[in-house]
Design a protein around this motif. Sequence first.
Motif, PDB file in Angstrom:
ATOM      1  N   ILE A   2       1.281  -1.479  -0.086  1.00  0.00           N
ATOM      2  CA  ILE A   2       0.281   0.176   0.490  1.00  0.00           C
ATOM      3  C   ILE A   2       0.846   1.297   0.367  1.00  0.00           C
ATOM      4  O   ILE A   2       0.590   1.843  -1.217  1.00  0.00           O
ATOM      5  N   GLU A   3       1.765   1.045   0.977  1.00  0.00           N
ATOM      6  CA  GLU A   3       3.069   2.483   0.857  1.00  0.00           C
ATOM      7  C   GLU A   3       3.613   2.817  -0.564  1.00  0.00           C
ATOM      8  O   GLU A   3       3.796   3.752  -1.372  1.00  0.00           O
ATOM      9  N   TYR A   4       4.224   1.071  -1.124  1.00  0.00           N
ATOM     10  CA  TYR A   4       4.385   1.942  -2.957  1.00  0.00           C
ATOM     11  C   TYR A   4       3.489   2.306  -3.241  1.00  0.00           C
ATOM     12  O   TYR A   4       3.813   3.681  -4.246  1.00  0.00           O
ATOM     13  N   LYS A   9       2.448   8.247  -8.328  1.00  0.00           N
ATOM     14  CA  LYS A   9       1.867  10.487  -8.420  1.00  0.00           C
ATOM     15  C   LYS A   9       0.948   9.919  -9.607  1.00  0.00           C
ATOM     16  O   LYS A   9       1.759   9.237 -10.750  1.00  0.00           O
ATOM     17  N   GLY A  10       0.200  10.689 -10.310  1.00  0.00           N
ATOM     18  CA  GLY A  10      -0.562  10.819 -11.459  1.00  0.00           C
ATOM     19  C   GLY A  10      -1.562   9.363 -11.483  1.00  0.00           C
ATOM     20  O   GLY A  10      -1.461   8.460 -10.660  1.00  0.00           O
ATOM     21  N   GLY A  35      -9.029   6.242  -6.325  1.00  0.00           N
ATOM     22  CA  GLY A  35     -10.025   7.208  -7.922  1.00  0.00           C
ATOM     23  C   GLY A  35      -8.902   7.730  -8.832  1.00  0.00           C
ATOM     24  O   GLY A  35      -9.042   7.978 -10.053  1.00  0.00           O
ATOM     25  N   ARG A  36      -7.897   6.477  -8.669  1.00  0.00           N
ATOM     26  CA  ARG A  36      -7.105   6.990 -10.076  1.00  0.00           C
ATOM     27  C   ARG A  36      -6.845   5.524 -10.432  1.00  0.00           C
ATOM     28  O   ARG A  36      -5.534   5.749 -11.045  1.00  0.00           O
ATOM     29  N   VAL A  37      -7.119   4.258 -10.449  1.00  0.00           N
ATOM     30  CA  VAL A  37      -6.455   3.524 -11.412  1.00  0.00           C
ATOM     31  C   VAL A  37      -7.790   2.892 -12.115  1.00  0.00           C
ATOM     32  O   VAL A  37      -8.864   3.159 -11.965  1.00  0.00           O
ATOM     33  N   SER A 108       0.017   8.070 -16.443  1.00  0.00           N
ATOM     34  CA  SER A 108       1.199   8.466 -16.743  1.00  0.00           C
ATOM     35  C   SER A 108       2.054   6.903 -15.937  1.00  0.00           C
ATOM     36  O   SER A 108       3.348   6.463 -16.181  1.00  0.00           O
ATOM     37  N   ASN A 109       1.137   6.093 -15.368  1.00  0.00           N
ATOM     38  CA  ASN A 109       1.526   4.598 -14.937  1.00  0.00           C
ATOM     39  C   ASN A 109       1.785   3.646 -15.149  1.00  0.00           C
ATOM     40  O   ASN A 109       0.224   3.107 -15.117  1.00  0.00           O
ATOM     41  N   LEU A 110       1.967   2.468 -15.746  1.00  0.00           N
ATOM     42  CA  LEU A 110       1.035   0.911 -16.285  1.00  0.00           C
ATOM     43  C   LEU A 110       2.100   0.270 -15.855  1.00  0.00           C
ATOM     44  O   LEU A 110       2.746   0.202 -15.138  1.00  0.00           O
TER      45      LEU A 110
END
Length: 247
Positions: A2-4, A9-10, A35-37, A108-110
């Motif tokens: 969870i911490e990782y 960001k994003g 809300g970012r997934v 911006s992250n995959l």
Amino acid sequence: MIEYLSGIKGRVGIAFSGGADSTYLLRIAKDACRGRVVPFLLVSPFLSERERTWAHRVADEIGITFRELHWQPFDFHCIWGNGKDRCYYCKYVMYSKLWSVCREYGISNLLDGTQLDDIGSDRPGLKAIRELSVKIPLVYCNLNKNNIRILSYKLCLPTWDRRSQSCLATRVAEGTFITQNLLEKIENAEELLRDFNIRNAKLRVDANRTHLEILEEERFYVEGRWPEIKGHLQDIGFHYLYLGIKV
């Protein structure tokens, strides 16, 4: 974990398959990246309809909606030609397309569900994942398959004890061309085997013959009904059949 994930960001795109690893990753990311997934299911003739349906069921249980990204492996000779690097090219094409869609969504992250045990195994697709800068949080957090099953059980995820399900293309021996017709026959044959309550069987197909690969605990049952099973498989189009035990 969870911490990782919460430190990313994003917006976060996740390659979701409905398997134990990507399901656990998605479930934790849902809480950590609120809300970012944005999960994606990569749909092609290499994905069986059963696995596609299962992925929808799992996502419903988690309470999240994913997007289907359709792509066509038969547009690429390096994939359907089925050489020794087929898995690498397949993963590279899939994730390149997924990255393109992610950028359209402002992602911006995959993330991918590769876990620690995968690193030490023969996984040519891992090279593509690294080349395309896809993040593999389960590896970064030192989680192997057994860890993921235990943690998934604690979260009551339906995938906690599910066997790994490889794509239909893995049933075809290296050097044998992969065709739409062949994949459909393989899928139909494995559905037939499930009708016989043989749930862990896989076909292994090359240009000249077909092996039916089963678990040791299924051997007595399958051998007792082999003439009937063999006849049905021959009706589908697999004429040179051999029975083998998965070790």
